[in-house]
Design a protein around this motif. Sequence first.
Motif, short mmCIF file in Angstrom:
data_model
loop_
_atom_site.label_atom_id
_atom_site.label_comp_id
_atom_site.label_asym_id
_atom_site.label_seq_id
_atom_site.Cartn_x
_atom_site.Cartn_y
_atom_site.Cartn_z
N LYS A 488 0.84 -1.22 0.00
CA LYS A 488 0.00 0.00 0.00
C LYS A 488 0.87 1.27 0.00
O LYS A 488 0.60 2.21 0.72
CB LYS A 488 -0.94 0.00 1.22
N GLN A 489 1.92 1.24 -0.80
CA GLN A 489 2.79 2.41 -0.92
C GLN A 489 2.06 3.47 -1.77
O GLN A 489 1.37 3.14 -2.73
CB GLN A 489 4.12 1.98 -1.59
N ALA A 490 2.22 4.76 -1.42
CA ALA A 490 1.37 5.82 -1.99
C ALA A 490 1.42 5.89 -3.52
O ALA A 490 0.38 5.89 -4.18
CB ALA A 490 1.74 7.17 -1.38
N GLN A 491 2.65 5.96 -4.11
CA GLN A 491 2.74 6.09 -5.58
C GLN A 491 2.20 4.84 -6.27
O GLN A 491 1.52 4.93 -7.29
CB GLN A 491 4.20 6.31 -6.03
N LEU A 492 2.53 3.68 -5.70
CA LEU A 492 2.06 2.42 -6.28
C LEU A 492 0.53 2.35 -6.21
O LEU A 492 -0.14 2.00 -7.19
CB LEU A 492 2.69 1.23 -5.53
N LEU A 493 -0.01 2.73 -5.07
CA LEU A 493 -1.46 2.69 -4.89
C LEU A 493 -2.16 3.66 -5.85
O LEU A 493 -3.23 3.37 -6.40
CB LEU A 493 -1.81 3.04 -3.44
N GLN A 494 -1.54 4.82 -6.07
CA GLN A 494 -2.09 5.78 -7.03
C GLN A 494 -2.20 5.15 -8.42
O GLN A 494 -3.23 5.26 -9.09
CB GLN A 494 -1.18 7.02 -7.08
N THR A 495 -1.13 4.47 -8.86
CA THR A 495 -1.13 3.85 -10.19
C THR A 495 -2.10 2.67 -10.23
O THR A 495 -2.76 2.44 -11.25
CB THR A 495 0.30 3.42 -10.57
N VAL A 496 -2.21 1.92 -9.12
CA VAL A 496 -3.19 0.82 -9.04
C VAL A 496 -4.59 1.39 -9.27
O VAL A 496 -5.38 0.84 -10.05
CB VAL A 496 -3.10 0.10 -7.67
N CYS A 497 -4.91 2.50 -8.60
CA CYS A 497 -6.24 3.11 -8.75
C CYS A 497 -6.48 3.57 -10.18
O CYS A 497 -7.55 3.34 -10.75
CB CYS A 497 -6.40 4.29 -7.78
N TYR A 498 -5.47 4.24 -10.76
CA TYR A 498 -5.61 4.68 -12.16
C TYR A 498 -5.83 3.49 -13.09
O TYR A 498 -6.62 3.56 -14.04
CB TYR A 498 -4.36 5.45 -12.60
#
Length: 960
Positions: A488-498
């Motif tokens: 649940k790392q912030a940048q990774l989670l952002q790309t997961v959501c996108y």
Amino acid sequence: MELQNTVKEALNALYHHPDDAFRMQADRWLQDFQRTLDAWQVADNLLHEPTSNLETLIFCSQTLRSKVQRDFEELPSEAFRPLRDSLNNLLRKFHKGPPKVRTQISIAVAALAVHVPADDWGEGGIVNWLRNEMNSHPEYVPGFLELLTVLPEEVYNYKIAARPDRRRQFEKELTSQMEVTLNILTACLNINELKEQVLEAFSSWLRLKHGIPGSLLASHPLVLTALASLNSELLSEASVNVISELIHYSAAGSLSDLPVHMPLIQVIVPQVMNLKAQLRDSSKDEEDVKAIARLFADMGDSYVELIATGSDESMLIVHALLEVTSHPEYDIASMTFNFWHSLQLNLTKRDAYISFGNDASVEAERKRRLQIFCPVYESLVSLVSFRVQYPNDYQDLSYEDLKEFKQTRYAVADVLIDAALVLGGDTTLKLLYVKLVEAVSSCGNSEQIEWRPAEAALFCIRAISNYVSVGEAEIMPQVMGLLPKLPKQAQLLQTVCYTVGAYSKWLDASPSGQSILPSVIDILMNGMSTSEDSAAAAALAFRHICADCRRKLCGFLDGLFHIYNMTVNGESSLKVTAEDSLHLVEALSMVITELVPDQAKRALEALCLPVVAPLQEIVNQGLEVLNKKPSNELTVHIDRFAYIFRYVNHPEAVADAIQRLWPLFKAIFDIRAWDMRTMESLCRSCKYAVRTSGRFMGITIGAMLEEIQGLYKQHHQPCFLYLSSEVIKIFGSDPSCASYLQNLIEALFMHTTRLLTNIQEFTARPDIADDCFLLASRCIRYCPQLFIPSSVFPALIDCSMVGITVQHREASNSILTFLADVFDLANSSKSEQYISRRDAIIIPRGPVLLRILIAALTGALPSSRLEPVTYTLLALTRAYKAQALEWAKESVSLIPATAVTEKERSRFLKALSDAALGCDINTLAVPIEELSDVCRRNRNVQEIVQGALRPLELNVRPVS
């Protein structure tokens, strides 16, 4: 002498005075001085003066250059020879530098050649004159070579105030002297220290449309010298420029021209291919590697149609370009990206196969080519995908570096899309999934989670989402299965959501979509509570998923409402900003659209409830509190209504909601009418309510119009006009609304025409002008029966004539569009009956209207507005034919002959005459643009033309 001393003092103050105010004052004085007639003599004297310092020399050389470029017409015709001789002497004086001064003098001489016909320079024009000077004074050859270099560059320099005819003639003069020029340059090759300068001049002349056969160039000493220097230890920048220009030239025209250029191509390509090994040479200077990569990229871009045939020879170039793409330096690798895009178009677009005739032949050739190039694009995916990975020090990147990194990612995404179009999205997905699996296995469970490779792979998978088939059943279920397991790392989670949002159409079509949705919603909830960036991505993903999976999500309504309420109420555990929360409002609104009417009505009430409550609370606190609230404390809630009314597509339910909410809206209208931001937000909400509800609005629409009609007279808010514009679009043709729409139109337009009485008012109130004339155009389209016969129609025509030349782009365009709509009435069967009414108003004003439009065309408006001005002018000409031509002749005759020649005048009037006869207006643009160019060629001419046409003097009394 006094003025020369003042110039020196001003320059000294500009560069050395400690006080900013003094420096600004000096700068303004020097700029004003450069526009004077005295600037010619003063600049010339100071350049010849031995004691002038570098600052003075640079300023005076720039002044002289700009005077020759822009103000040559200030001088009497007999001034040419003394000016040429003086510039020639300066060119000799500064033949060794300073380089900045020598360049400015060279450009000044070249600009002089653009203005003055070849015959005035003697037989053979400036090139022959230059050859004679070089032969007479060989010691000054370096200075003359620079002049020879800049000469062809000035063909395309539109800072030079030359007429279009003269500019075309100058290009022909230079082209006719191509052989002489190449002979001069070849002779100069014998001076070894000038070789670089000679090649620079050669590359400059190659940019002209010279028409030299490839066979002649292939064996020319200048070409052979450039090719030979490619193999020297120190790569010559000039030789690279020459080869680059030769590549572009040899690819000019169509494939049918290829035999003419083939001898040149056969000389260039092997020589460039010999440089391939140097791409990998670590001892090679980076600038040299860039230059070599540029040549390969130029070959790829220029010969792409040849390369797309897939011949053995062309594949050698392709593999060399893959080598460039694999270079570790992004600046070098990215030089090839345009080639991969062009090649993709040549492989996939049907137009590229027209010559193969029937469909079967086209398909067979297409398959053959794709079979050859698929392995290339598979390699390409591997070569570019790693470049999107976040650097180790991403947290320390400056704003500019981060911006550059994002641009790199977008560029790589475009290359991956090209690969997907060649390979197919599903195949590309498989290649990227392998990288994702590798990356996930390297994430590990150690304290230092390595999330960056997984994020990079997901970014790539997201980039090709539009090209993966919605029926893909092998890889996408596995991708979706991996997402919940990622850290649940912030940048990774952002790309997961996108990524989740990007594959919303796949989720809707997939048989397993329904079972995946709960885990998807969990991911998005994590995104909304992790960081502001991941929350923004999650909110956007919610919007995509609700748009595409709305039917599936009807069963999740309670859960969605829970998320919505948390977001709208500003739950502290969520990081969703007010702006991003609008995505969730839109998302839930689209799901509600899928419900049956009764359920939709109840759901809409629930959707409005958390938005109404805080607004009602503010209103209940009384007039004083409501008046003092900052705008954003109101608009944060009102903006949500706009999204609800726009996206809940249940007209009756929305009409019912706006009727219940009207007392609240009216209270805000009454008390905050002075507040532009709140009014814009409220009018936007009302606009979407009107658009969605349409004729279900009932009595609410009358109350709304009465409200804005009264408030507009007091507060002049432009948004009241654009709300009225929406009402006109929906209700304009409804006979039952005619009475109150007539009152609305007359009240709004009459008040606006009283506000906008001169150009200063238009300049001060551009938004009112913009929205007023947008509304007027709407009235022509949707309720001409109310508008054109009304008393405000002539007042609005008069008002438009005052405002045509307002500098505000949108306001000016709206006025021009309105006038064009008036002139084009005959194009609409609905409006034809009003032509006699229109003519009674336009014909008395016709001469002035046309004069103002010609003034706008010739400088009263910026050249960027040429297109709408031209269209309006031609629409007027088409409508009034011979009459309009007479008006045009009157107007154009006002322009003095010093500004516009008889030939230029006639060409312009001929274009208008052709328009009156019904010719295609697209074919008439060139002579109209040329009149515009001629009248704008310098400040003095523009002032003369505008002084003659006087666009701000109407000289028309209001005609009833």
